[in-house]
Design a protein around this motif. Structure first.
Motif, PDB file in Angstrom:
ATOM      1  N   PRO A  73       0.813  -1.224   0.000  1.00 27.43           N
ATOM      2  CA  PRO A  73       0.000   0.000   0.000  1.00 27.43           C
ATOM      3  C   PRO A  73       0.846   1.273   0.000  1.00 27.43           C
ATOM      4  CG  PRO A  73       0.041  -0.967   2.192  1.00 27.43           C
ATOM      5  CD  PRO A  73       0.730  -1.946   1.293  1.00 27.43           C
ATOM      6  N   THR A  74       2.097   1.176   0.520  1.00 26.00           N
ATOM      7  CA  THR A  74       2.971   2.346   0.577  1.00 26.00           C
ATOM      8  C   THR A  74       4.297   2.041  -0.106  1.00 26.00           C
ATOM      9  OG1 THR A  74       3.970   1.714   2.698  1.00 26.00           O
ATOM     10  CG2 THR A  74       1.949   3.041   2.776  1.00 26.00           C
ATOM     11  N   LEU A  75       5.027   3.092  -0.452  1.00 25.55           N
ATOM     12  CA  LEU A  75       6.348   2.916  -1.049  1.00 25.55           C
ATOM     13  C   LEU A  75       7.292   2.221  -0.072  1.00 25.55           C
ATOM     14  CD1 LEU A  75       6.794   6.400  -2.791  1.00 25.55           C
ATOM     15  CD2 LEU A  75       6.216   4.227  -3.881  1.00 25.55           C
ATOM     16  N   GLN A  76       7.159   2.563   1.211  1.00 28.44           N
ATOM     17  CA  GLN A  76       8.024   1.950   2.206  1.00 28.44           C
ATOM     18  C   GLN A  76       7.831   0.436   2.259  1.00 28.44           C
ATOM     19  OE1 GLN A  76       6.337   4.785   2.522  1.00 28.44           O
ATOM     20  NE2 GLN A  76       7.209   6.178   4.056  1.00 28.44           N
ATOM     21  N   SER A  77       6.596  -0.021   2.077  1.00 25.67           N
ATOM     22  CA  SER A  77       6.345  -1.456   2.137  1.00 25.67           C
ATOM     23  C   SER A  77       7.025  -2.185   0.981  1.00 25.67           C
ATOM     24  CB  SER A  77       4.840  -1.724   2.121  1.00 25.67           C
ATOM     25  OG  SER A  77       4.242  -1.240   0.924  1.00 25.67           O
ATOM     26  N   ILE A  78       7.109  -1.557  -0.171  1.00 31.10           N
ATOM     27  CA  ILE A  78       7.808  -2.165  -1.311  1.00 31.10           C
ATOM     28  C   ILE A  78       9.295  -2.274  -1.028  1.00 31.10           C
ATOM     29  CG2 ILE A  78       8.459  -1.827  -3.723  1.00 31.10           C
ATOM     30  CD1 ILE A  78       5.750  -0.604  -4.234  1.00 31.10           C
ATOM     31  N   VAL A  79       9.885  -1.181  -0.551  1.00 32.77           N
ATOM     32  CA  VAL A  79      11.327  -1.170  -0.283  1.00 32.77           C
ATOM     33  C   VAL A  79      11.675  -2.180   0.805  1.00 32.77           C
ATOM     34  CG1 VAL A  79      13.248   0.235   0.550  1.00 32.77           C
ATOM     35  CG2 VAL A  79      11.586   1.222  -1.049  1.00 32.77           C
ATOM     36  N   LEU A  80      10.921  -2.173   1.897  1.00 26.33           N
ATOM     37  CA  LEU A  80      11.224  -3.094   2.998  1.00 26.33           C
ATOM     38  C   LEU A  80      11.045  -4.554   2.568  1.00 26.33           C
ATOM     39  CD1 LEU A  80       9.561  -1.202   5.999  1.00 26.33           C
ATOM     40  CD2 LEU A  80      11.986  -1.329   5.394  1.00 26.33           C
ATOM     41  N   HIS A  81      10.072  -4.811   1.724  1.00 28.91           N
ATOM     42  CA  HIS A  81       9.874  -6.176   1.216  1.00 28.91           C
ATOM     43  C   HIS A  81      11.116  -6.651   0.457  1.00 28.91           C
ATOM     44  CE1 HIS A  81       7.909  -9.620  -0.684  1.00 28.91           C
ATOM     45  NE2 HIS A  81       8.373  -9.183  -1.842  1.00 28.91           N
ATOM     46  N   GLU A  82      11.658  -5.795  -0.405  1.00 27.19           N
ATOM     47  CA  GLU A  82      12.833  -6.178  -1.189  1.00 27.19           C
ATOM     48  C   GLU A  82      14.095  -6.195  -0.332  1.00 27.19           C
ATOM     49  OE1 GLU A  82      11.452  -4.909  -5.687  1.00 27.19           O
ATOM     50  OE2 GLU A  82      12.995  -3.718  -4.698  1.00 27.19           O
ATOM     51  N   VAL A  83      14.145  -5.340   0.686  1.00 23.96           N
ATOM     52  CA  VAL A  83      15.292  -5.381   1.599  1.00 23.96           C
ATOM     53  C   VAL A  83      15.336  -6.710   2.344  1.00 23.96           C
ATOM     54  CG1 VAL A  83      16.221  -4.402   3.736  1.00 23.96           C
ATOM     55  CG2 VAL A  83      15.503  -2.877   1.879  1.00 23.96           C
ATOM     56  N   HIS A  84      14.197  -7.140   2.851  1.00 28.37           N
ATOM     57  CA  HIS A  84      14.140  -8.404   3.602  1.00 28.37           C
ATOM     58  C   HIS A  84      14.434  -9.608   2.718  1.00 28.37           C
ATOM     59  CE1 HIS A  84      11.352  -6.181   6.636  1.00 28.37           C
ATOM     60  NE2 HIS A  84      12.641  -5.991   6.911  1.00 28.37           N
ATOM     61  N   ARG A  85      14.088  -9.496   1.437  1.00 30.00           N
ATOM     62  CA  ARG A  85      14.376 -10.586   0.521  1.00 30.00           C
ATOM     63  C   ARG A  85      15.757 -10.442  -0.142  1.00 30.00           C
ATOM     64  NH1 ARG A  85       9.619 -12.080  -3.485  1.00 30.00           N
ATOM     65  NH2 ARG A  85      11.123 -13.772  -3.773  1.00 30.00           N
ATOM     66  N   ARG A  86      16.469  -9.388   0.231  1.00 33.12           N
ATOM     67  CA  ARG A  86      17.830  -9.112  -0.243  1.00 33.12           C
ATOM     68  C   ARG A  86      17.899  -8.957  -1.769  1.00 33.12           C
ATOM     69  NH1 ARG A  86      21.596 -13.082   3.600  1.00 33.12           N
ATOM     70  NH2 ARG A  86      20.849 -12.198   5.599  1.00 33.12           N
ATOM     71  N   VAL A  87      16.898  -8.323  -2.310  1.00 33.53           N
ATOM     72  CA  VAL A  87      16.899  -8.049  -3.751  1.00 33.53           C
ATOM     73  C   VAL A  87      16.776  -6.543  -4.021  1.00 33.53           C
ATOM     74  CG1 VAL A  87      15.937 -10.281  -4.380  1.00 33.53           C
ATOM     75  CG2 VAL A  87      14.387  -8.372  -3.853  1.00 33.53           C
ATOM     76  N   ALA A  88      16.916  -5.725  -2.972  1.00 32.23           N
ATOM     77  CA  ALA A  88      16.732  -4.278  -3.119  1.00 32.23           C
ATOM     78  C   ALA A  88      17.771  -3.667  -4.057  1.00 32.23           C
ATOM     79  CB  ALA A  88      16.792  -3.590  -1.757  1.00 32.23           C
TER      80      ALA A  88
END
Length: 486
Positions: free
Chosen positions: A347-362
């Protein structure tokens, strides 16, 4: 420029390597570098084709002439594609730059004609009001009323011919024809003083000569008599002389002054009223976005606002800024693609970034986080440029150069910097750029237009800056910044 690119041939052969040569505004390809002497297999003119960057494939670029030619190409890697994009964009810009001077002259002449047409309509509207007032006078007789009616009809026909000659769009600024009865305050005006008519414009004097010779003679006698009365009133300045004058002549001057005051008041209200600008009529604005309690930036609303600001690049030069626009829109599409993959989870830009950070694909190439990184840099460039304009800078080229130096320049190699330098030389003048920000044609001529632009930017830019600051903090917190130069 020349080199190897992979070209889509058909579903059987797929992608095949070809030797491409960009020269003289034409991109030609051969089977191989060694077979170039045999002649090209095909070519496409860069000046008339559309250059499109693929939303998900970082090596692909498509060149299309809708309905005629389609070149689907792939570079060896993303860096190589970027070099070809720069070369293609530069070639397209150079071809356009050759026509820039002539186009500017044509545009200036067109704007001058539009301005004169707007002035002519204003004068005609004022004249129509005055003629209607004369027509309402009961003491002029049927002959004068018939003459006024013929004059109004002839003037309206002249304005319709002028509108058809120039453009139908211009007719919406001030439609020709007689004002409605409701717009005029009923009152008797017997004779128009020559200074009142002449103060508007010499055009009115020349149009007024359309009357009959008999009417001119009568009008002259009345004018001379009225002038004599005015001089006598000014010299004696006492009640006795005023009493000697005919009653209707004593009423003429107050009526004329009231008519002039109404015209002045109407013009002043129209000129000082709030003027809508590009930034107040955008479909989506950063200033309309409401952050959640944790400063979460709504993804869809943010992307919509990014799309809405893209036309600013077109107003600076749709051709020379084409590479910048392609990258800008391409990054928006990558983030939107991520959002559409699971709308409820992002729903937010932060949720996209944090999702990819946790999956180590950021930090993986073509990730949504990388796309947001470059989109954020592009937005900072636009913000800095608009801030310079809002601060009063009228040198558009200088404002763009300053904004580029503060934001994007450090991330660009010498080739991309050269493209920007070329684009800056083709930047529009302050007057042309301001005129491109209007919502209604002709508003740029109003004194309240510039203050309207400052008013809207004063609301738009702070909201944009706040959201960029939130994203800066997020990228700093997770060390997502990159010093890679393209």
């Amino acid at each position: 420029m020349e080199g190897t690119l992979y070209k889509w041939t058909n579903y059987i052969s797929g992608w095949q390597p070809r030797w491409f040569v960009l020269d003289g505004g034409t991109l030609s390809y051969y089977d191989s570098q060694e077979d170039a002497w045999k002649g090209c297999k095909g070519s496409i003119k860069i000046s008339v084709c559309e250059i499109q960057v693929h939303s998900s494939d970082s090596t692909r670029v498509d060149l299309t002439i809708p309905g005629e030619q389609y070149f689907y190409l792939r570079a060896i890697n993303a860096a190589e594609r970027q070099k070809w994009l720069v070369a293609l964009g530069t070639a397209k810009a150079c071809l356009t730059d050759n026509r820039t001077k002539r186009e500017k002259e044509l545009q200036e002449n067109t704007e001058a004609l539009k301005t004169k047409m707007s002035e002519l309509r204003l004068y005609c509207d004022l004249l129509l009001q005055q003629v209607n007032r004369i027509k309402e006078n009961d003491e002029l007789g049927d002959t004068a009323e018939s003459t006024c009616t013929t004059f109004l009809r002839t003037l309206e026909e002249c304005m319709q011919i002028a509108n058809r000659t120039f453009s139908t769009d211009m007719a919406t600024q001030s439609p020709p024809g007689s004002p409605t009865d409701a717009a005029l305050k009923p009152q008797k005006v017997h004779v128009l003083s020559p200074p009142l008519c002449q103060s508007y414009n010499p055009i009115i004097s020349s149009i007024s000569s359309m009357g009959s010779e008999e009417d001119d003679t009568k009008e002259t006698e009345k004018e001379q008599k009225h002038k004599g009365d005015q001089i006598q009133e000014h010299d004696n300045n006492n009640q006795e002389v005023n009493a000697v004058q005919p009653q209707h002549q004593q009423e003429a001057l107050p009526d004329q002054e009231e008519a002039q005051q109404e015209v002045d008041s109407s013009t002043e209200q129209e000129d000082t009223g709030q003027v809508e600008t590009f930034f107040s009529t955008m479909s989506h604005r950063f200033s309309d976005i409401r952050l959640d309690d944790d400063n979460g930036i709504p993804t869809q609303e943010f992307l919509d606002s990014c799309y809405a600001i893209v036309p600013v690049l077109d107003k600076l030069g749709s051709t020379v800024f084409a590479p910048v626009k392609m990258d800008f829109v391409g990054n928006i599409k990558k983030i939107h693609q991520k959002l559409m993959s699971d709308p409820d989870s992002f729903p937010t830009l932060q949720s996209i970034v944090l999702h990819e950070v946790h999956r180590r694909v950021a930090k993986v190439r073509n990730s949504a986080t990388e796309a947001l990184l470059w989109l954020r840099r592009g937005l900072k460039f636009l913000k800095e440029f608009l801030s310079e304009v809002n601060a009063g800078e009228q040198d558009i080229q200088g404002a763009l150069n300053n904004a580029y130096g503060k934001t994007l320049r450090q991330y660009h190699g010498w080739v991309v910097r050269g493209v920007f330098a070329l684009a800056l030389r083709a930047a529009p003048s302050y007057q042309n750029f301001s005129a491109a920000l209007v919502s209604n044609e002709g508003d740029e001529l109003k004194s309240s237009f510039i203050s309207g632009v400052h008013r809207d930017l004063g609301v738009y830019l702070p909201a944009m800056e706040k959201q960029l600051a939130v994203l800066d903090a997020l990228y700093d917190e997770y060390n997502l910044e990159s010093d890679e130069v393209v």
